[in-house]
Scaffold this active site. Structure first.
Site, PDB file in Angstrom:
ATOM      1  N   GLY A   1       4.440   7.223  -1.697  1.00  0.00           N
ATOM      2  CA  GLY A   1       5.831   6.852  -1.835  1.00  0.00           C
ATOM      3  C   GLY A   1       6.822   7.384  -0.829  1.00  0.00           C
ATOM      4  N   GLY A   2       6.380   8.116   0.182  1.00  0.00           N
ATOM      5  CA  GLY A   2       7.331   8.649   1.151  1.00  0.00           C
ATOM      6  C   GLY A   2       8.110   7.567   1.872  1.00  0.00           C
ATOM      7  N   LYS A   3       7.426   6.498   2.277  1.00  0.00           N
ATOM      8  CA  LYS A   3       8.112   5.408   2.981  1.00  0.00           C
ATOM      9  C   LYS A   3       8.967   4.590   2.017  1.00  0.00           C
ATOM     10  CE  LYS A   3       4.575   5.234   6.592  1.00  0.00           C
ATOM     11  NZ  LYS A   3       3.836   6.428   6.086  1.00  0.00           N
TER      12      LYS A   3
ATOM     13  N   ASP B   1       0.980  -1.224  -4.877  1.00  0.00           N
ATOM     14  CA  ASP B   1      -0.261  -0.504  -4.636  1.00  0.00           C
ATOM     15  C   ASP B   1      -1.271  -1.005  -5.656  1.00  0.00           C
ATOM     16  OD1 ASP B   1      -0.883   2.264  -2.901  1.00  0.00           O
ATOM     17  OD2 ASP B   1      -2.317   1.823  -4.510  1.00  0.00           O
TER      18      ASP B   1
ATOM     19  N   ASP C   1      -2.981  -6.181  -5.796  1.00  0.00           N
ATOM     20  CA  ASP C   1      -3.627  -6.283  -4.490  1.00  0.00           C
ATOM     21  C   ASP C   1      -2.711  -7.113  -3.598  1.00  0.00           C
ATOM     22  OD1 ASP C   1      -5.145  -6.962  -2.251  1.00  0.00           O
ATOM     23  OD2 ASP C   1      -7.012  -7.067  -3.387  1.00  0.00           O
TER      24      ASP C   1
ATOM     25  N   CYS D   1      -2.162   5.363  10.081  1.00  0.00           N
ATOM     26  CA  CYS D   1      -2.237   6.769  10.482  1.00  0.00           C
ATOM     27  C   CYS D   1      -3.616   7.023  11.102  1.00  0.00           C
ATOM     28  CB  CYS D   1      -1.984   7.696   9.300  1.00  0.00           C
ATOM     29  SG  CYS D   1      -3.075   7.449   7.882  1.00  0.00           S
TER      30      CYS D   1
ATOM     31  N   CYS E   1       0.863  -1.190   0.000  1.00  0.00           N
ATOM     32  CA  CYS E   1       0.000   0.000   0.000  1.00  0.00           C
ATOM     33  C   CYS E   1       0.896   1.235   0.000  1.00  0.00           C
ATOM     34  CB  CYS E   1      -0.947  -0.003   1.189  1.00  0.00           C
ATOM     35  SG  CYS E   1      -1.776  -1.590   1.466  1.00  0.00           S
ATOM     36  N   ALA E   2       1.811   1.286  -0.948  1.00  0.00           N
ATOM     37  CA  ALA E   2       2.984   2.158  -0.862  1.00  0.00           C
ATOM     38  C   ALA E   2       2.748   3.598  -1.282  1.00  0.00           C
ATOM     39  CB  ALA E   2       4.116   1.577  -1.708  1.00  0.00           C
ATOM     40  N   ALA E   3       1.787   3.867  -2.171  1.00  0.00           N
ATOM     41  CA  ALA E   3       1.601   5.238  -2.667  1.00  0.00           C
ATOM     42  C   ALA E   3       1.203   6.174  -1.526  1.00  0.00           C
ATOM     43  CB  ALA E   3       0.531   5.247  -3.757  1.00  0.00           C
TER      44      ALA E   3
END
Length: 390
Positions: A211-213, A228, A254, A323, A207-209
């Site tokens: 992309g900060g992490k 993602d 997925d 979050c 679930c990367a978008a």
């Protein structure tokens, strides 16, 4: 809110910023504004008229808009929406608000009024501190590429992020065009740092978008696979990586249905969640989320945790983060993962968070909320836990 503003016809950057500021202030203090307006109304107006009144009152009471400008703009807005029959009401009522001025807010319990009951109740003893922090716009936090110097004027936080005052524009900052940093709240930067990526490690970022992490992991030298399921969001991540001059494998899939060719050394799962930890930045969240949404989210989080565990080699580590400020999305999800077997919890140690000991829970998990660091401008609400595959 941002999507709604993006859907508007093109307007000048200055006007768009002003619109964003007004709408955000109105959403942030919606309960307070209604408490000021309701005693002045003989009967409830149509919703669109109430929205016009809220915007006008926000300008008068929260943004120091000159009274004549706030009232005239609200009346013009009413007429533009073909609400001519209510233009006189808008004019008269907002003039009364202007006459009362900030004194109209004096006896109101704004933190409680501005927070839906289901959220206030769920936050327990921290509710008031969190709600007070939500009254203020969040600062701009940056994560720097390793070896780069922060732009002048930024405050280096103890956790490593660089902080600028709220409303700072990021694109004019020196180094932006060169991809030397990315926008990321100080709390949002912690899960990847706690994963402690090592050069050459194979790490999955689920679930990367946007992309900060992914950028944090890649800039540490890890071989990152970023997943993602949303192709549009993944395209944004790819654009961001190009701008930051970082490399990662990107896959539109997925995560509950995909497996890597060979197991990962580590996985970072920043799971889809209620996002109640980001209310300072997204004041529409309390108005578009409902308590009934949580059960659907927790089911997804459980599936993702099971899939993430299956991607790991024995001894591989997994960071689960959200979050969110909601208890149901935190410890119970980790306990459910442990109950399924094959994992053990590895508590974070004080030495890993020397500048933020108050964010360590008795179980050794991470829990931040906007009421922490009030003198520095707070931080988003995040929960994170570390698990190791047996």
């Amino acid at each position: 809110m941002d999507e709604a503003l993006d859907a508007l016809p093109p307007i000048a950057t200055r006007d768009r910023s002003a619109a964003h500021r007004l709408v955000a202030a109105t959403l942030r203090r919606l309960g307070t504004l209604d408490a000021v307006l309701d005693p002045l109304l003989k009967k409830p107006p149509p919703d669109v008229v109430r929205h016009v009144l809220r915007l006008g009152a926000a300008g008068l009471l929260l943004l120091d808009t000159p009274p004549h400008a706030a009232v005239a703009t609200a009346v013009a807005l009413a007429r533009a929406r073909r609400l001519h029959a209510f233009a006189g009401l808008v004019n008269a009522l907002l003039r009364r608000v202007a006459e009362a001025g900030p004194a109209a807010l004096t006896d109101l319990d704004s933190p409680r009024l501005d927070t839906p009951t289901w959220l206030w109740t769920s936050w327990g003893a921290d509710a008031r501190a969190i709600a007070l922090a939500h009254q203020h716009e969040a600062p701009l936090d940056l994560t720097m590429r390793p070896g780069t110097l922060p732009p002048e004027g930024g405050e280096r936080l103890p956790t490593g992020s660089v902080r600028f005052p709220a409303a700072t524009a990021v694109t004019p900052l020196p180094g932006f065009e060169q991809g030397m940093f990315w926008v990321q709240d100080a709390a949002a930067a912690l899960p990847a740092r706690l994963l402690a990526p090592q050069p050459g490690e194979r790490i999955g970022d689920l679930c990367a978008a946007p992309g900060g992490k992914t950028a944090q992991l890649a800039s540490a030298g890890a071989q990152v696979t970023a997943l993602d399921r949303d192709p549009t969001r993944l395209a944004r991540l790819q654009d961001n990586l190009r701008h930051w001059r970082l490399i990662a494998e990107t896959i539109a899939a997925d995560a509950t249905q995909w497996q890597p060719p060979t197991p990962f050394d580590a996985v970072l799962l920043d799971a889809p969640c209620s996002a109640t930890g980001t209310i300072r930045r997204h004041p529409d969240v309390p108005r578009i989320k409902r308590s009934r949404d949580i059960s659907t989210l927790t089911e997804t989080q459980d599936r993702l945790l099971a899939a993430a565990a299956a991607m790991l080699r024995p001894g591989g580590r997994l960071i689960y983060s959200v979050c969110s400020l909601q208890p149901e999305e935190a410890v119970p999800r980790v306990e459910a993962a442990l109950a399924r077997g094959g994992l053990r919890r590895e508590p974070f140690q004080p030495a890993e968070l020397p500048s933020l000991p108050e964010a360590l829970t008795p179980d050794g998990d991470l829990r931040t909320h906007p009421g922490l660091w009030p003198g520095r401008g707070g931080m988003d609400g995040f929960y994170a836990a570390r698990l190791v595959k047996l």
